[in-house]
Each structure stands twice: as structure tokens, then as C-alpha cells.
Scaffold this motif. Structure first.
Motif, PDB file in Angstrom:
ATOM      1  N   SER A  34       0.495  -0.922  -0.160  1.00 47.99           N
ATOM      2  CA  SER A  34       0.102   0.026  -0.020  1.00 47.99           C
ATOM      3  C   SER A  34       0.486   1.276   0.203  1.00 47.99           C
ATOM      4  O   SER A  34      -0.035   2.665  -0.196  1.00 47.99           O
ATOM      5  CB  SER A  34      -0.647   0.274   1.059  1.00 47.99           C
ATOM      6  N   THR A  35       1.683   1.331   0.057  1.00 46.40           N
ATOM      7  CA  THR A  35       2.928   2.050   0.219  1.00 46.40           C
ATOM      8  C   THR A  35       3.333   2.665  -0.872  1.00 46.40           C
ATOM      9  O   THR A  35       3.632   3.740  -1.221  1.00 46.40           O
ATOM     10  CB  THR A  35       3.827   2.512   1.501  1.00 46.40           C
ATOM     11  N   ASP A  90       7.833  -4.104   6.520  1.00 46.41           N
ATOM     12  CA  ASP A  90       6.786  -4.445   7.597  1.00 46.41           C
ATOM     13  C   ASP A  90       7.039  -4.878   8.711  1.00 46.41           C
ATOM     14  O   ASP A  90       6.966  -4.092   9.612  1.00 46.41           O
ATOM     15  CB  ASP A  90       6.556  -6.492   7.162  1.00 46.41           C
ATOM     16  N   GLY A 101       7.840  -8.572   1.943  1.00 51.14           N
ATOM     17  CA  GLY A 101       7.308  -9.918   2.270  1.00 51.14           C
ATOM     18  C   GLY A 101       5.568  -9.941   2.608  1.00 51.14           C
ATOM     19  O   GLY A 101       4.579 -11.115   2.526  1.00 51.14           O
ATOM     20  N   LYS A 127       6.045   0.831  11.359  1.00 51.74           N
ATOM     21  CA  LYS A 127       6.929  -0.828  11.356  1.00 51.74           C
ATOM     22  C   LYS A 127       8.520   0.083  11.634  1.00 51.74           C
ATOM     23  O   LYS A 127       9.117  -1.566  11.298  1.00 51.74           O
ATOM     24  CB  LYS A 127       6.602  -0.193   9.758  1.00 51.74           C
TER      25      LYS A 127
HETATM   26  C1  5RP Z   1       4.830  -6.975  -0.090  1.00 43.82           C
HETATM   27  C2  5RP Z   1       5.920  -6.622   1.257  1.00 43.82           C
HETATM   28  C3  5RP Z   1       5.219  -5.134   1.791  1.00 43.82           C
HETATM   29  O1  5RP Z   1       6.485  -3.552   1.135  1.00 43.82           O
HETATM   30  C4  5RP Z   1       5.457  -4.444   3.261  1.00 43.82           C
HETATM   31  O2  5RP Z   1       4.359  -5.386   3.674  1.00 43.82           O
HETATM   32  C5  5RP Z   1       4.256  -3.659   3.498  1.00 43.82           C
HETATM   33  O3  5RP Z   1       3.103  -3.649   2.742  1.00 43.82           O
HETATM   34  P1  5RP Z   1       2.364  -1.691   2.761  1.00 43.82           P
HETATM   35  O4  5RP Z   1       3.094  -0.601   2.372  1.00 43.82           O
HETATM   36  O5  5RP Z   1       1.447  -2.348   2.787  1.00 43.82           O
HETATM   37  O6  5RP Z   1       2.368  -1.679   4.537  1.00 43.82           O
HETATM   38  O7  5RP Z   1       6.899  -6.415   1.118  1.00 43.82           O
HETATM   39  O8  5RP Z   1       5.859  -8.200  -0.376  1.00 43.82           O
END
Ligand code: 5RP
Length: 259
Positions: A34-35, A90, A101, A127
Motif C-alpha cells: 500500500s505504501t 513490514d 514480504g 514499522k
Molecule cells: C510486500 C512488502 C511490502 O512492502 C510490505 O508488506 C509493506 O506493505 P505496506 O506498505 O502495505 O504496509 O514487502 O511484499
């Protein structure tokens, strides 16, 4: 814009600030999640205004989004080497080691980030961790014999500096989640990873494991966004921390376009 949650505003602020790393003519790795989706939208707007870049997406989802906003997309094999990759995470720690991931794209993400002169992570402050491992560690495994691989992983974890030692197959409804490479994901519930470098090396020795979601010494800088528009950039190589602010009003177009 006012409809967005503080967390989405934080993700947007990080993504927007990270676009300052992107220069005309660059080959840019485009992350997943999403980011990273905010980043792709911001870059799409810049392309509309004349920026010339080539994007290498880290998943089919990102490829579709990037094409949709007008970014020229090529494969990593066509680009060969990238100037920059910008992606979410994450978890990140003080050394900018990461768990990635959560969106199931760790394999392409790791290949693309490793093939880049620079990797910049965009994230909100949730995060940030002292020690990696609260977020379940994603591990991409070959479907063939995955249950045996899972057992081997759990046995291997007995000798590792971690607090939890269980794992679960990631599901999509009642079926296994399948990655872009046709593999499965095991999520390792470790709670605390004492030695991430060692764990990463040991996991990748197990037959059946394709790659794990620990990104060690890959990330160069993290851009941390906050819901009020504040942004902090920590650069691990320069040892610098810079603060700035994103003006949400100036970016209203981007949000209107989303409707
Ligand atoms: C996808 C990833 C993403 O970068 C990670 O899960 C962060 O996601 P988000 O920006 O939605 O919090 O590693 O495989």
C-alpha cells in the motif's frame, strides 16, 4: 485527502518525499504494497508532468498500477541494473535491516532491490522496531514437498536465536496463497530474531526455500512519514537524519484523481 486515515496520510507523505530521490532518465525499482502504491501514483503524476523514467515493478500488481498511471514498465532483464528502488517494509530496525514480504512479493522485491545502486524504504513509524521478528517472517517455498520443508524449517529454528518456532502456510481464502513465481509462503512466528543475518543464511540453506523476507544490508535509507505531513529521512551510509514536511494541500489533485 481529508477522507484518508492518518496511516494513509503517513504512507503518502513518505512516498511523496521519496520521489525526491527520482531523477530524469533513472531506472527505478517499484515496490509492492500500500505504501509503494502511493509512490507509483506520485511518480505517475510526475511522468504526466514530463518526468522520464523506466520502472521495474516487483509484482504483477505493481506492474498493472504503474502501467495504469503511465509509467514505462520494463522487466529487470531488460533494465539489467537499476539506479534506485523504492519499496515499503513490514519492519525496519536501527541498522535498516528489514522484514519484507507481507504482500507476498519478497522474491522479486529482493532481487530488484539487490540489483539497485540504492534502496530507499518508505514507511510509517509503526514499522520501526528495536529487534526484528514481531511481524511473522515470510519465507517463499517451492510447492513441491512444502510440508516437509515446513517441518525442516521448524526443526532448524530449534538451534536459532529466536523466541517463537512455529510456522503457518499463508492462505488466500481456503487455498494456499500463490506468489507471482507460483510458490507458497510460510510465515514464521518468531516474535524476536536475535541474529537476523545468521537466520537468513541458515534458512536459505534449506532445500525447498527459495528466499526469505530478511533484507540485510540492502536498504540505504528510510523515509518515515507521519499523519500530519512530517517526514524524516534516515540515511544509514551518510549517518544523517533530515526532517521536512509534505503539504497535503499541494497534492490534492492526486487524491481527487483516485476517486
Ligand atoms: C510486500 C512488502 C511490502 O512492502 C510490505 O508488506 C509493506 O506493505 P505496506 O506498505 O502495505 O504496509 O514487502 O511484499
Amino acid at each position: 485527502m481529508s477522507d484518508l486515515s492518518p496511516i494513509d496520510k503517513a504512507k503518502f507523505a513518505a512516498a511523496k518525499r521519496a520521489t525526491e530521490y527520482v531523477e530524469d532518465g533513472m531506472r527505478v525499482g517499484l515496490g509492492t504494497g500500500s505504501t509503494a502504491a502511493w509512490l507509483v501514483r506520485c511518480l505517475g503524476e510526475m511522468v504526466e508532468n514530463g518526468l522520464k523514467i523506466t520502472g521495474v515493478p516487483t509484482s504483477s500488481r505493481t506492474a498493472e498500477l504503474a502501467r495504469g498511471v503511465g509509467i514505462k514498465v520494463v522487466s529487470l532483464d531488460e533494465a539489467r541494473w537499476l539506479d534506485l528502488t523504492i519499496d515499503g517494509a513490514d519492519e525496519y530496525d536501527a541498522n535498516l535491516n528489514l522484514i519484507k514480504g507481507g504482500g507476498g512479493a519478497l522474491l522479486q522485491e529482493k532481487i530488484v532491490a539487490t540489483a539497485s545502486d540504492q534502496m530507499v524504504v518508505i514507511a510509517d513509524i509503526s514499522k520501526q522496531v528495536e529487534t526484528l521478528g514481531s511481524f511473522p517472517l515470510p519465507v517463499e517455498v517451492i510447492p513441491f514437498g512444502w510440508q516437509t520443508t515446513k517441518t525442516l524449517v521448524e526443526e532448524t529454528l530449534i538451534g536459532m536465536d529466536v523466541l517463537g518456532r512455529t510456522s503457518s502456510l499463508r492462505l488466500n481464502g481456503d487455498r494456499p496463497f500463490v506468489t507471482d513465481e507460483g510458490n507458497y509462503i510460510l510465515d514464521l512466528h518468531l516474535n524476536r530474531i536475535g541474529n537476523a543475518r545468521q537466520l537468513s543464511l541458515v534458512l536459505n540453506q534449506i532445500p525447498g526455500i527459495v528466499e526469505n523476507g530478511l533484507f540485510i544490508d540492502i536498504c540505504d535509507a528510510v523515509v518515515i512519514g507521519y499523519g500530519d505531513g512530517r517526514v524524516e529521512v534516515r540515511d544509514i551510509n551518510e549517518g544523517t537524519v533530515e526532517e521536512s514536511r509534505i503539504d497535503f494541500l499541494e497534492t490534492e489533485n492526486l487524491f481527487t484523481d483516485l476517486d
